[in-house]
Scaffold this motif. Structure first.
Motif, PDB file in Angstrom:
ATOM      1  N   ARG A   1       0.940  -1.247  -0.121  1.00  0.00           N
ATOM      2  CA  ARG A   1      -0.027  -0.035   0.008  1.00  0.00           C
ATOM      3  C   ARG A   1       0.957   1.224   0.092  1.00  0.00           C
ATOM      4  O   ARG A   1       0.425   2.404  -0.561  1.00  0.00           O
ATOM      5  N   SER A   2       2.078   1.001   0.607  1.00  0.00           N
ATOM      6  CA  SER A   2       2.894   2.194   0.775  1.00  0.00           C
ATOM      7  C   SER A   2       3.471   2.601  -0.695  1.00  0.00           C
ATOM      8  O   SER A   2       4.040   3.699  -0.655  1.00  0.00           O
TER       9      SER A   2
ATOM     10  N   GLU B   1      -3.420   2.281  -2.192  1.00  0.00           N
ATOM     11  CA  GLU B   1      -4.780   1.501  -1.855  1.00  0.00           C
ATOM     12  C   GLU B   1      -5.585   0.815  -2.810  1.00  0.00           C
ATOM     13  O   GLU B   1      -6.140  -0.036  -2.554  1.00  0.00           O
ATOM     14  N   THR B   2      -5.946   1.651  -3.952  1.00  0.00           N
ATOM     15  CA  THR B   2      -6.665   1.317  -5.051  1.00  0.00           C
ATOM     16  C   THR B   2      -6.087   0.336  -6.060  1.00  0.00           C
ATOM     17  O   THR B   2      -6.982   0.102  -7.169  1.00  0.00           O
TER      18      THR B   2
ATOM     19  N   VAL C   1      -3.669  -4.921  -4.893  1.00  0.00           N
ATOM     20  CA  VAL C   1      -3.703  -4.687  -3.235  1.00  0.00           C
ATOM     21  C   VAL C   1      -5.051  -4.982  -2.764  1.00  0.00           C
ATOM     22  O   VAL C   1      -5.555  -5.690  -1.719  1.00  0.00           O
TER      23      VAL C   1
ATOM     24  N   THR D   1      -5.771  -7.871  -0.478  1.00  0.00           N
ATOM     25  CA  THR D   1      -6.785  -7.682   0.901  1.00  0.00           C
ATOM     26  C   THR D   1      -7.878  -8.390   1.143  1.00  0.00           C
ATOM     27  O   THR D   1      -8.168  -8.874   2.026  1.00  0.00           O
TER      28      THR D   1
END
Length: 229
Positions: A202-203, A207-208, A212, A216
């Motif tokens: 994510r970093s 997030e999108t 990921v 998740t």
């Protein structure tokens, strides 16, 4: 899984805890030991019902609440109320023992399966000699743990472990147990590793990103499979 968790307590909270402990009414540590452990236990402990214990419990639980890695590693269903002990002088060690499988809470408040054992160090390293927490793994190898104040170690409740004699000063610590929402230590390790990799992803890619999001979903689907709530 044995894991070092730094900075459970902030410096101001460590100082506050030491001030409370300095005025605390210490008693025999054997009061909360099982029959076998009582033969090996030579330390002091705060009474569970003392005002000082309740003050300290509030500090420790607040520190755990804000520590994301603690939650990821343990997935706590229930945390036994933290207890507090002191090693030094003539009450300076705790021989080899295994924690009881179930911790019964006071006044019929329930019980906690001791999946994970926790020790939160409260004394500065320079304040005492000795006092290492020694944990044996299934192969008989030993890991020796002695951490700065405010740092914590978690390890399997099934482990044989001891506290070596304190030869100078006093070792102050909090100890407690966790019943995890995921009973299997192997499953908890897999979920913890996956969560750590997801955080790194994510970093770097956000997030999108589709990968990921997909990973998740896989994490949560595995959690759903193994969860006991």
């Amino acid at each position: 899984m044995l894991l070092h968790l730094p900075d459970i307590l902030k410096p101001a909270e460590i100082q506050q805890a030491r001030e409370i402990l300095a005025r605390a009414p210490w008693g025999s540590g054997r009061i909360t030991a099982g029959e076998q452990s009582a033969q090996a236990k030579h330390n002091e402990q705060l009474p569970e019902t003392s005002p000082e214990t309740r003050e300290l419990q509030t500090l420790v639980l607040a520190g755990l609440e804000r520590h994301a890695v603690f939650f990821s590693a343990t997935l706590p269903k229930q945390i036994s109320p933290p207890l507090f002990n002191r090693y030094g002088g003539t009450t300076n060690h705790f021989g080899n023992h295994v924690d009881s499988a179930v911790r019964y809470l006071r006044n019929g408040a329930g019980r906690v399966r001791t999946d994970i054992s926790c020790t939160l160090f409260l004394s500065a390293l320079e304040d005492y000699d000795g006092g290492e927490l020694v944990i044996e793994n299934t192969g008989g190898q030993q890991q020796r743990v002695k951490l700065p104040a405010g740092h914590m170690v978690i390890y399997p409740g099934t482990s044989v472990h001891r506290v070596d004699p304190v030869t100078r000063g006093h070792r102050l610590a909090s100890f407690f147990w966790i019943q995890s929402m995921v009973r299997s230590s192997e499953h908890r390790q897999l979920l913890f590793d996956m969560d750590a990799h997801l955080i790194r992803l994510r970093s770097t890619i956000g997030e999108t990103d589709a990968s990921v999001i997909g990973l998740t979903g896989t994490y949560h689907n595995l959690l759903r499979t193994w969860l006991d709530v």
